[in-house]
Scaffold this motif. Sequence first.
Motif, PDB file in Angstrom:
ATOM      1  N   ASP A 120       0.823  -1.216   0.000  1.00  0.00           N
ATOM      2  CA  ASP A 120       0.000   0.000   0.000  1.00  0.00           C
ATOM      3  C   ASP A 120       0.850   1.256   0.000  1.00  0.00           C
ATOM      4  N   GLU A 121       2.015   1.224   0.654  1.00  0.00           N
ATOM      5  CA  GLU A 121       2.901   2.384   0.661  1.00  0.00           C
ATOM      6  C   GLU A 121       3.451   2.645  -0.740  1.00  0.00           C
ATOM      7  N   PHE A 122       3.779   1.590  -1.450  1.00  0.00           N
ATOM      8  CA  PHE A 122       4.234   1.708  -2.834  1.00  0.00           C
ATOM      9  C   PHE A 122       3.147   2.350  -3.694  1.00  0.00           C
ATOM     10  N   LEU A 123       1.906   1.889  -3.533  1.00  0.00           N
ATOM     11  CA  LEU A 123       0.803   2.416  -4.336  1.00  0.00           C
ATOM     12  C   LEU A 123       0.553   3.895  -4.037  1.00  0.00           C
ATOM     13  N   ARG A 124       0.624   4.267  -2.770  1.00  0.00           N
ATOM     14  CA  ARG A 124       0.395   5.674  -2.402  1.00  0.00           C
ATOM     15  C   ARG A 124       1.497   6.569  -2.964  1.00  0.00           C
ATOM     16  N   ALA A 125       2.727   6.074  -2.974  1.00  0.00           N
ATOM     17  CA  ALA A 125       3.820   6.851  -3.566  1.00  0.00           C
ATOM     18  C   ALA A 125       3.660   6.938  -5.082  1.00  0.00           C
ATOM     19  N   LEU A 126       3.297   5.832  -5.704  1.00  0.00           N
ATOM     20  CA  LEU A 126       3.112   5.806  -7.153  1.00  0.00           C
ATOM     21  C   LEU A 126       2.045   6.812  -7.583  1.00  0.00           C
ATOM     22  N   ALA A 127       1.014   6.968  -6.785  1.00  0.00           N
ATOM     23  CA  ALA A 127      -0.059   7.908  -7.116  1.00  0.00           C
ATOM     24  C   ALA A 127       0.453   9.339  -7.200  1.00  0.00           C
ATOM     25  N   ARG A 128       1.554   9.630  -6.504  1.00  0.00           N
ATOM     26  CA  ARG A 128       2.102  10.987  -6.479  1.00  0.00           C
ATOM     27  C   ARG A 128       3.182  11.203  -7.536  1.00  0.00           C
ATOM     28  N   VAL A 129       3.490  10.167  -8.312  1.00  0.00           N
ATOM     29  CA  VAL A 129       4.510  10.273  -9.362  1.00  0.00           C
ATOM     30  C   VAL A 129       3.855   9.880 -10.683  1.00  0.00           C
ATOM     31  N   PRO A 130       3.139  10.800 -11.311  1.00  0.00           N
ATOM     32  CA  PRO A 130       2.336  10.452 -12.496  1.00  0.00           C
ATOM     33  C   PRO A 130       3.154  10.009 -13.702  1.00  0.00           C
ATOM     34  N   ALA A 131       4.453  10.276 -13.703  1.00  0.00           N
ATOM     35  CA  ALA A 131       5.274   9.861 -14.840  1.00  0.00           C
ATOM     36  C   ALA A 131       5.603   8.380 -14.810  1.00  0.00           C
ATOM     37  N   ALA A 132       5.290   7.702 -13.696  1.00  0.00           N
ATOM     38  CA  ALA A 132       5.682   6.302 -13.526  1.00  0.00           C
ATOM     39  C   ALA A 132       4.492   5.362 -13.666  1.00  0.00           C
ATOM     40  N   VAL A 133       4.796   4.133 -14.049  1.00  0.00           N
ATOM     41  CA  VAL A 133       3.817   3.055 -14.000  1.00  0.00           C
ATOM     42  C   VAL A 133       4.344   1.994 -13.041  1.00  0.00           C
ATOM     43  N   GLY A 134       3.430   1.200 -12.515  1.00  0.00           N
ATOM     44  CA  GLY A 134       3.810   0.170 -11.562  1.00  0.00           C
ATOM     45  C   GLY A 134       3.373  -1.210 -12.008  1.00  0.00           C
ATOM     46  N   GLU A 135       4.194  -2.205 -11.708  1.00  0.00           N
ATOM     47  CA  GLU A 135       3.830  -3.599 -11.935  1.00  0.00           C
ATOM     48  C   GLU A 135       4.002  -4.345 -10.618  1.00  0.00           C
ATOM     49  N   ILE A 136       3.023  -5.181 -10.300  1.00  0.00           N
ATOM     50  CA  ILE A 136       3.037  -5.935  -9.052  1.00  0.00           C
ATOM     51  C   ILE A 136       2.858  -7.407  -9.384  1.00  0.00           C
ATOM     52  N   VAL A 137       3.870  -8.196  -9.051  1.00  0.00           N
ATOM     53  CA  VAL A 137       3.851  -9.631  -9.327  1.00  0.00           C
ATOM     54  C   VAL A 137       3.717 -10.382  -8.011  1.00  0.00           C
ATOM     55  N   GLY A 138       2.714 -11.232  -7.921  1.00  0.00           N
ATOM     56  CA  GLY A 138       2.499 -12.011  -6.715  1.00  0.00           C
ATOM     57  C   GLY A 138       1.041 -11.970  -6.294  1.00  0.00           C
ATOM     58  N   ASP A 139       0.735 -12.751  -5.285  1.00  0.00           N
ATOM     59  CA  ASP A 139      -0.638 -12.823  -4.786  1.00  0.00           C
ATOM     60  C   ASP A 139      -0.585 -12.997  -3.278  1.00  0.00           C
ATOM     61  N   GLY A 140      -1.733 -12.804  -2.634  1.00  0.00           N
ATOM     62  CA  GLY A 140      -1.760 -12.975  -1.191  1.00  0.00           C
ATOM     63  C   GLY A 140      -3.036 -12.439  -0.586  1.00  0.00           C
ATOM     64  N   THR A 141      -3.051 -12.404   0.731  1.00  0.00           N
ATOM     65  CA  THR A 141      -4.275 -12.081   1.462  1.00  0.00           C
ATOM     66  C   THR A 141      -4.725 -10.633   1.284  1.00  0.00           C
ATOM     67  N   CYS A 142      -3.827  -9.749   0.896  1.00  0.00           N
ATOM     68  CA  CYS A 142      -4.169  -8.326   0.772  1.00  0.00           C
ATOM     69  C   CYS A 142      -4.404  -7.880  -0.670  1.00  0.00           C
ATOM     70  N   ARG A 143      -4.395  -8.805  -1.617  1.00  0.00           N
ATOM     71  CA  ARG A 143      -4.496  -8.384  -3.014  1.00  0.00           C
ATOM     72  C   ARG A 143      -5.779  -7.591  -3.287  1.00  0.00           C
ATOM     73  N   ALA A 144      -6.915  -8.102  -2.870  1.00  0.00           N
ATOM     74  CA  ALA A 144      -8.178  -7.414  -3.146  1.00  0.00           C
ATOM     75  C   ALA A 144      -8.194  -6.028  -2.507  1.00  0.00           C
ATOM     76  N   GLU A 145      -7.698  -5.932  -1.287  1.00  0.00           N
ATOM     77  CA  GLU A 145      -7.649  -4.646  -0.586  1.00  0.00           C
ATOM     78  C   GLU A 145      -6.778  -3.648  -1.344  1.00  0.00           C
ATOM     79  N   TRP A 146      -5.629  -4.120  -1.840  1.00  0.00           N
ATOM     80  CA  TRP A 146      -4.710  -3.207  -2.525  1.00  0.00           C
ATOM     81  C   TRP A 146      -5.169  -2.886  -3.945  1.00  0.00           C
ATOM     82  N   GLU A 147      -5.878  -3.797  -4.574  1.00  0.00           N
ATOM     83  CA  GLU A 147      -6.492  -3.461  -5.866  1.00  0.00           C
ATOM     84  C   GLU A 147      -7.551  -2.375  -5.682  1.00  0.00           C
TER      85      GLU A 147
END
Length: 288
Positions: A120-147
């Motif tokens: 979630d910290e990565f996602l919040r930082a990514l939201a503030r850097v519009p020039a970047a895109v993010g890729e997230i590889v993996g799965d787990g108990t928090c996936r739905a929450e972070w999506e």
Amino acid sequence: AHFVVGRYVLNSAVAQGIPTLATNHFMPENLFSHAHVPAFLQGLARTWAYRDLARVFGRADIVTAPTPRAVQLLHDSGFPERALPVSCGIDISRYQREVTHNDRPTALFVGRLDEEKRVDEFLRALARVPAAVGEIVGDGTCRAEWEKLAHDLNITDRVRFHGFVSEDELLDAYARCDLFVMPGVAELQSLATMEAMAAGKPVIAANAMALPHLVHSGRNGWLFEPGDVNQLTQRLHTLVHDAPLRARMGAASSEIISHHALATTLERFEELYARAMGRTAPVVALAA
């Protein structure tokens, strides 16, 4: 782990007089979310788990952990001060491939999508850097929450959750990205970070547990204080907008990870096996 298989094997080996070597990669924090341990019980559960580990691994002739920090954690938790650091090692050549990069600088995370990874910290930082895109590889108990968080942050057009992928797709993801982000706070070494470094990528990582052994702040990336999204955002912004810096730090990652070559790890374990059996073997330098 020491809970079932490790306990049985060690007890059986000791009973038969067979020399033993045990390696610890266990942290209670990595189980709390899976076991749904309430926060108020986690301190007690952590103490019990380490005491149990000490009872089981205390029967081994030699005990290792993947980093000096992981060894210190064992000692601080009551294990006798005889554990040794031996890196997990990595087959560096497997991660050196060329692929077509994305149109915009890409920040990658690889790992379980569980609470201690703090994606979630990565996602919040990514939201503030519009020039970047993010890729997230993996799965787990928090996936739905972070999506859902990505949706709430209005960045679904800039972040992709891949879920589990094949080994070949994983190698492509490392090659395709421009930098790697590891916000996790329970890493005894972090194989994913090692893999990104083997691919020649700069790393932004939490200043927690063993990550400072891999990420030398200002050299092959930066450390940020866990929970400090502003600091993470600043580091992400700098790397996204400075391609020459990414190249220099990526080259430094390649140099640092060379000290964790798989061949060195295998030689070190062979030396320790020989020691356990009362034989002699050439001593190999430990990776930091």
